[in-house]
Design an enzyme around this catalytic site. Structure first.
Site, PDB file in Angstrom:
ATOM      1  N   ASP A  70      49.781  64.235  82.492  1.00  0.00           N
ATOM      2  CA  ASP A  70      50.713  64.430  81.388  1.00  0.00           C
ATOM      3  C   ASP A  70      50.935  65.908  81.076  1.00  0.00           C
ATOM      4  OD1 ASP A  70      51.151  61.750  81.083  1.00  0.00           O
ATOM      5  OD2 ASP A  70      49.811  61.492  79.372  1.00  0.00           O
ATOM      6  N   ARG A 172      47.826  70.743  50.802  1.00  0.00           N
ATOM      7  CA  ARG A 172      46.652  71.413  51.355  1.00  0.00           C
ATOM      8  C   ARG A 172      46.038  70.443  52.348  1.00  0.00           C
ATOM      9  NH1 ARG A 172      42.710  72.865  46.828  1.00  0.00           N
ATOM     10  NH2 ARG A 172      41.680  74.048  48.498  1.00  0.00           N
ATOM     11  N   ASP A 174      44.224  70.100  56.737  1.00  0.00           N
ATOM     12  CA  ASP A 174      43.764  70.769  57.947  1.00  0.00           C
ATOM     13  C   ASP A 174      44.936  71.207  58.817  1.00  0.00           C
ATOM     14  OD1 ASP A 174      41.140  70.480  57.258  1.00  0.00           O
ATOM     15  OD2 ASP A 174      40.703  68.872  58.676  1.00  0.00           O
ATOM     16  N   TYR A 187      48.869  62.967  69.432  1.00  0.00           N
ATOM     17  CA  TYR A 187      48.070  63.457  68.302  1.00  0.00           C
ATOM     18  C   TYR A 187      48.529  62.833  66.984  1.00  0.00           C
ATOM     19  CZ  TYR A 187      45.614  67.036  65.485  1.00  0.00           C
ATOM     20  OH  TYR A 187      44.810  67.707  64.595  1.00  0.00           O
ATOM     21  N   SER A 190      46.960  59.511  66.387  1.00  0.00           N
ATOM     22  CA  SER A 190      45.533  59.674  66.102  1.00  0.00           C
ATOM     23  C   SER A 190      45.299  60.105  64.659  1.00  0.00           C
ATOM     24  CB  SER A 190      44.925  60.709  67.055  1.00  0.00           C
ATOM     25  OG  SER A 190      45.006  60.274  68.396  1.00  0.00           O
ATOM     26  N   GLN A 244      49.728  73.440  74.610  1.00  0.00           N
ATOM     27  CA  GLN A 244      49.660  74.314  75.781  1.00  0.00           C
ATOM     28  C   GLN A 244      49.869  75.797  75.483  1.00  0.00           C
ATOM     29  OE1 GLN A 244      52.490  72.634  78.555  1.00  0.00           O
ATOM     30  NE2 GLN A 244      51.076  71.032  79.185  1.00  0.00           N
TER      31      GLN A 244
END
Length: 287
Positions: A70, A172, A174, A187, A190, A244
């Site tokens: 991928d 606020r 991560d 992602y 997830s 990447q």
């Protein structure tokens, strides 16, 4: 409408023995069929032999086959986007969610394509700019997702999100994930984001561990402009493109995201292929 193959491009990951073996076999197959083709290697840097070297490639191409996982597929797709060539990925990696074929299935598929042609589907691509002091300091294309995230320290970052100059929310967290429908199963899923059919023109915005959960995952029309502003910086803040490449962000920086003028063209394996892929990777149950 079906497309016919007059000339092909084969893209490989440099130094990958499995890719080299498949390329050799595919080149021999095409030579036997009298189909003209070219080959190139996809490099992650900007060396002259990279597959976006237009001086070396003598297109146009009717079909590009990417041999690898991928990561290779995503990187090569960004570099080949300007060619407007439909892509087919042959999975030589571990996950193989974006690549459409397994390594042992390319020969019967390619024989059928050469005899009967194929259909192509459009996939949304996003473009972004990092604006600092009124000037763009970085630009890029996004096949899967764009991620604004904190650095190594476990401290929340404060972000402001706007859509078409309308303030949506401040949070606020991560980080924040901005994904295409193609990347919604990566992602974003997830982090609790939605699965969005790859054929839709929509943008998924998913917070990563938001404090007090004041921002829910959203799906927005792709024809608007999404802006993410870094409001304060208690720690390092990074912008990552398809996992990447990265840009270090500063307080006041704005990440401006909108639809790319060019769609990604991919070989269409039929209406059931997308759902079969979700079942294979555990997103849907067959029980």
């Amino acid at each position: 409408m079906k497309r016919t193959v007059g000339k092909m491009l084969i893209v490989t990951k440099p130094g990958d023995k499995a890719a080299e073996a498949v390329r050799t076999a595919m080149a021999g197959f095409l030579a036997e069929r009298g189909v003209p083709f070219e080959t190139c290697e996809h490099h992650t840097d900007a060396r002259p032999e990279s597959c976006d070297n237009e001086d070396r490639l003598r297109g146009p191409f009717d079909l590009a086959v990417i041999l690898g996982g991928d990561g290779t597929y995503i990187g090569a797709a960004r570099r080949l986007l300007h060619l407007g060539t439909p892509l087919m990925g042959v999975n030589l990696g571990r996950v193989g969610f974006l690549t459409q074929l397994e390594r042992d299935h390319w020969r019967p598929w390619l024989a059928k394509v050469l005899d009967e042609g194929f259909r192509a589907a459009h996939r949304l691509v996003l473009k972004y700019a990092v604006v600092r002091g009124g000037e763009a300091v970085a630009r890029g294309l996004v096949i899967n997702e764009l991620v604004v995230s904190r650095g190594e320290l476990a401290r929340l970052i404060r972000l402001a999100v706007a859509y078409d100059d309308i303030d949506i929310s401040r949070l606020r967290a991560d980080g924040l994930i901005i994904s295409t429908p193609t990347g919604s199963s990566a992602y974003g899923a997830s982090a609790g984001g939605p699965l969005v059919h790859a054929g839709l023109a929509a943008c998924c915005v998913t917070p990563v561990c938001p404090f007090l959960n004041g921002f829910r995952p959203m799906v927005l029309p792709a024809d608007g402009v999404l802006t993410v502003r870094v409001e304060e910086q208690a720690c390092e803040v990074n912008l990552t493109e398809d996992g990447q490449g990265g840009v270090r962000l500063q307080p006041g920086d704005e990440v401006v995201v909108e639809k790319s003028p060019a769609d990604l063209l991919v070989v269409d394996l039929g209406p059931g292929a997308y759902f079969e892929k979700l079942k294979k990777h555990g997103f849907l149950s067959e029980r």
